[in-house]
Write a protein that holds these residues in place. Structure first.
Motif, PDB file in Angstrom:
ATOM      1  N   GLY A  72       0.796  -1.236   0.000  1.00 25.67           N
ATOM      2  CA  GLY A  72       0.000   0.000   0.000  1.00 25.67           C
ATOM      3  C   GLY A  72       0.823   1.279   0.000  1.00 25.67           C
ATOM      4  O   GLY A  72       0.247   2.373   0.070  1.00 25.67           O
ATOM      5  N   ALA A  73       2.151   1.171  -0.077  1.00 27.64           N
ATOM      6  CA  ALA A  73       2.971   2.397  -0.080  1.00 27.64           C
ATOM      7  C   ALA A  73       2.788   3.172  -1.381  1.00 27.64           C
ATOM      8  O   ALA A  73       2.742   2.583  -2.455  1.00 27.64           O
ATOM      9  CB  ALA A  73       4.436   2.037   0.114  1.00 27.64           C
ATOM     10  N   GLY A 112      10.210  -7.904  -4.275  1.00 22.91           N
ATOM     11  CA  GLY A 112       9.413  -7.535  -3.099  1.00 22.91           C
ATOM     12  C   GLY A 112       8.514  -6.339  -3.372  1.00 22.91           C
ATOM     13  O   GLY A 112       7.353  -6.310  -2.939  1.00 22.91           O
ATOM     14  N   ILE A 113       9.021  -5.360  -4.106  1.00 23.27           N
ATOM     15  CA  ILE A 113       8.210  -4.171  -4.413  1.00 23.27           C
ATOM     16  C   ILE A 113       7.082  -4.558  -5.376  1.00 23.27           C
ATOM     17  O   ILE A 113       5.921  -4.188  -5.193  1.00 23.27           O
ATOM     18  CB  ILE A 113       9.072  -3.038  -5.020  1.00 23.27           C
ATOM     19  N   MET A 114       7.453  -5.354  -6.390  1.00 22.17           N
ATOM     20  CA  MET A 114       6.439  -5.721  -7.392  1.00 22.17           C
ATOM     21  C   MET A 114       5.285  -6.488  -6.762  1.00 22.17           C
ATOM     22  O   MET A 114       4.140  -6.348  -7.145  1.00 22.17           O
ATOM     23  CB  MET A 114       7.083  -6.554  -8.491  1.00 22.17           C
ATOM     24  N   GLU A 115       5.630  -7.325  -5.787  1.00 24.59           N
ATOM     25  CA  GLU A 115       4.593  -8.134  -5.168  1.00 24.59           C
ATOM     26  C   GLU A 115       3.702  -7.316  -4.228  1.00 24.59           C
ATOM     27  O   GLU A 115       2.506  -7.591  -4.122  1.00 24.59           O
ATOM     28  CB  GLU A 115       5.260  -9.262  -4.375  1.00 24.59           C
ATOM     29  N   ASN A 116       4.284  -6.325  -3.593  1.00 24.73           N
ATOM     30  CA  ASN A 116       3.538  -5.656  -2.522  1.00 24.73           C
ATOM     31  C   ASN A 116       3.086  -4.224  -2.810  1.00 24.73           C
ATOM     32  O   ASN A 116       2.120  -3.761  -2.219  1.00 24.73           O
ATOM     33  CB  ASN A 116       4.376  -5.656  -1.234  1.00 24.73           C
ATOM     34  N   ALA A 117       3.805  -3.529  -3.687  1.00 24.24           N
ATOM     35  CA  ALA A 117       3.421  -2.133  -3.968  1.00 24.24           C
ATOM     36  C   ALA A 117       3.733  -1.814  -5.428  1.00 24.24           C
ATOM     37  O   ALA A 117       4.534  -0.927  -5.724  1.00 24.24           O
ATOM     38  CB  ALA A 117       4.166  -1.191  -3.024  1.00 24.24           C
ATOM     39  N   ALA A 120       3.734   1.858  -6.679  1.00 27.65           N
ATOM     40  CA  ALA A 120       4.459   2.903  -5.941  1.00 27.65           C
ATOM     41  C   ALA A 120       5.465   3.642  -6.832  1.00 27.65           C
ATOM     42  O   ALA A 120       6.011   3.074  -7.784  1.00 27.65           O
ATOM     43  CB  ALA A 120       5.196   2.274  -4.760  1.00 27.65           C
ATOM     44  N   ILE A 121       5.710   4.891  -6.482  1.00 27.68           N
ATOM     45  CA  ILE A 121       6.831   5.644  -7.057  1.00 27.68           C
ATOM     46  C   ILE A 121       8.065   5.182  -6.290  1.00 27.68           C
ATOM     47  O   ILE A 121       8.021   5.028  -5.064  1.00 27.68           O
ATOM     48  CB  ILE A 121       6.602   7.157  -6.873  1.00 27.68           C
ATOM     49  N   VAL A 122       9.165   4.912  -6.993  1.00 28.04           N
ATOM     50  CA  VAL A 122      10.365   4.385  -6.329  1.00 28.04           C
ATOM     51  C   VAL A 122      11.549   5.330  -6.545  1.00 28.04           C
ATOM     52  O   VAL A 122      11.864   5.690  -7.685  1.00 28.04           O
ATOM     53  CB  VAL A 122      10.717   2.977  -6.867  1.00 28.04           C
ATOM     54  N   ILE A 123      12.185   5.709  -5.423  1.00 36.19           N
ATOM     55  CA  ILE A 123      13.434   6.480  -5.491  1.00 36.19           C
ATOM     56  C   ILE A 123      14.532   5.552  -4.971  1.00 36.19           C
ATOM     57  O   ILE A 123      14.443   5.056  -3.846  1.00 36.19           O
ATOM     58  CB  ILE A 123      13.376   7.738  -4.599  1.00 36.19           C
ATOM     59  N   SER A 124      15.561   5.305  -5.770  1.00 39.51           N
ATOM     60  CA  SER A 124      16.615   4.383  -5.332  1.00 39.51           C
ATOM     61  C   SER A 124      17.913   5.136  -5.033  1.00 39.51           C
ATOM     62  O   SER A 124      18.267   6.091  -5.733  1.00 39.51           O
ATOM     63  CB  SER A 124      16.864   3.316  -6.406  1.00 39.51           C
ATOM     64  N   ILE A 125      18.604   4.659  -3.976  1.00 41.59           N
ATOM     65  CA  ILE A 125      19.847   5.318  -3.534  1.00 41.59           C
ATOM     66  C   ILE A 125      21.046   4.367  -3.573  1.00 41.59           C
ATOM     67  O   ILE A 125      22.195   4.797  -3.584  1.00 41.59           O
ATOM     68  CB  ILE A 125      19.686   5.829  -2.068  1.00 41.59           C
ATOM     69  N   ALA A 126      20.805   3.053  -3.554  1.00 41.93           N
ATOM     70  CA  ALA A 126      21.906   2.083  -3.462  1.00 41.93           C
ATOM     71  C   ALA A 126      22.887   2.249  -4.636  1.00 41.93           C
ATOM     72  O   ALA A 126      22.499   2.620  -5.747  1.00 41.93           O
ATOM     73  CB  ALA A 126      21.346   0.668  -3.425  1.00 41.93           C
ATOM     74  N   ASN A 127      24.139   1.958  -4.375  1.00 42.88           N
ATOM     75  CA  ASN A 127      25.205   2.118  -5.377  1.00 42.88           C
ATOM     76  C   ASN A 127      25.647   0.785  -5.975  1.00 42.88           C
ATOM     77  O   ASN A 127      25.488  -0.243  -5.324  1.00 42.88           O
ATOM     78  CB  ASN A 127      26.403   2.792  -4.721  1.00 42.88           C
ATOM     79  N   PRO A 128      26.225   0.784  -7.180  1.00 40.14           N
ATOM     80  CA  PRO A 128      26.455   1.925  -8.065  1.00 40.14           C
ATOM     81  C   PRO A 128      25.115   2.434  -8.608  1.00 40.14           C
ATOM     82  O   PRO A 128      24.391   1.685  -9.276  1.00 40.14           O
ATOM     83  CB  PRO A 128      27.338   1.372  -9.182  1.00 40.14           C
ATOM     84  N   LEU A 129      24.842   3.692  -8.317  1.00 41.83           N
ATOM     85  CA  LEU A 129      23.496   4.242  -8.437  1.00 41.83           C
ATOM     86  C   LEU A 129      22.829   3.979  -9.791  1.00 41.83           C
ATOM     87  O   LEU A 129      21.752   3.388  -9.845  1.00 41.83           O
ATOM     88  CB  LEU A 129      23.612   5.748  -8.154  1.00 41.83           C
TER      89      LEU A 129
END
Ligand code: APR
Length: 318
Positions: A72-73, A112-117, A120-129
């Motif tokens: 629901g996010a 996990g995101i595809m299954e649950n939200a 959702a709009i997704v902002i990613s920070i993990a590297n290599p970005l």
């Protein structure tokens, strides 16, 4: 204010994020997902929840080891992945050296995101970005406005700080854009750097600006070298919050965004840092900025560096 923001990864950056999302009232509900035992994410959330009466905020925080806490996010911020850390011999890895480890983590995050939200709009920070956002796109295939990365807001903030100090003015007066990949080839765009609307070159000599731009490109490594325990986390979190706030309050704010280019800047299918407009619809617009010939060349070189890391992603994912 959004209904719910989910944060994936509750380490250094994720910890600042959930704290600040609560304090800034960006959403009525905050969810944190982290794999750490015994119940790390739930513990972080309980800690902050128990502080909410002190700051007078009625926000629900829920943490868990399963991606279903994200259900629901409307907005998800992804920080799952190992950071850079100074090696015992004193050397500092490049962000690209994190790829193999963080690619495996990202594949799980995408599922996990595809299954649950899935919406959702997704902002990613993990590297290599740039390569991690590219991986999320490969796995999730969302529309262009719903998935983007945070790097340019941080890199530009670093450029702004160094310029403000050298010019002896407030950081508020300095506007800057750092474009391209989030690696050593990133492009601080001098022609877009302004102090209270005036060209930065009016305030700082060219050789000094050269040094500032070099320091900007290496600013992440500078912090990694000094901390010894990991990489910068407060400024990256604040940068992502700047983006999340623009979405939550539909601010239509122009800022550098790691966006999927579909022909802009002559690039197709790669995620590259460019100026964009952020609002309730996520990345609502990509802006093509006029660059000098040498800036354009530098951007092309940076795009090639991103292309080569993404080719590694393609090879690893098969
Ligand atoms: N799902 C959720 N969380 C995960 C997963 C996963 N599959 N795998 C790892 N994590 C969590 C870790 O348990 C850890 O708590 O991600 C968190 C990462 O936190 P830190 O190690 O403190 O790293 P941080 O400094 O927050 O940086 C995170 O952002 O800027 C980048 O280079 C940085 O890739 C790194 C990421």
């Amino acid at each position: 204010m959004l209904k719910k923001i989910g944060v994936v990864g509750g380490g250094n950056i994720g910890g600042v994020l959930i704290q600040e999302i609560t304090r800034r009232k960006l959403a009525r509900e905050v969810a944190l997902m982290d794999i750490l035992p015994p119940d790390f994410a739930a513990g972080k959330c309980l800690d902050i929840s128990e502080g909410t009466p002190i700051i007078g905020v009625d926000i629900t925080l829920t943490g868990g080891k399963d991606y279903d806490v994200l259900a629901g996010a409307d907005l998800i911020i992804n920080t799952a992945g190992v950071p850079r850390k100074k090696r015992p011999d004193g050397t500092i890895p490049t962000r690209e050296e994190l790829l193999k480890t963080n690619l495996a983590i990202t594949s799980k995050v995408a599922a996990g995101i595809m299954e649950n939200a899935p919406e959702a709009i997704v902002i990613s920070i993990a590297n290599p970005l740039d390569a991690i956002v590219y991986t999320l796109h490969k796995k999730m295939n969302p529309s262009k406005n719903r998935l983007f990365g945070m790097a340019g807001v941080l890199d530009s903030a670093r450029y702004r700080l160094f310029v403000a100090r050298a010019a002896g003015v407030s950081v508020d007066n300095v506007e800057a854009l750092v474009l391209g990949g989030h690696g050593d080839t990133m492009v601080p765009v001098r022609s877009c750097c302004r102090i209270a609307g005036m060209s930065v070159e009016k305030f700082i000599a060219a050789d000094e600006l050269e040094k500032i731009e070099t320091r900007t490109r290496k600013a992440g490594a500078e912090v990694v070298g000094m901390l010894g325990t990991g990489s910068a986390f407060v400024s990256p979190a604040w940068a992502a919050l700047e983006m999340a706030g623009a979405v939550a309050y539909d601010r239509k704010k122009v800022m550098p965004v790691c966006a999927r280019l579909e022909g802009e800047y002559g690039v197709d299918g790669l995620f590259v840092g460019v100026p964009g407009v952020l609002g309730a619809g996520g990345l609502e617009k990509v802006i093509e900025v006029d660059l000098t010939a040498s800036e354009k060349e530098a951007l092309d070189r940076s795009v090639e560096a991103v292309r080569s890391t993404c080719a590694e992603v393609d090879a690893m994912l098969g």
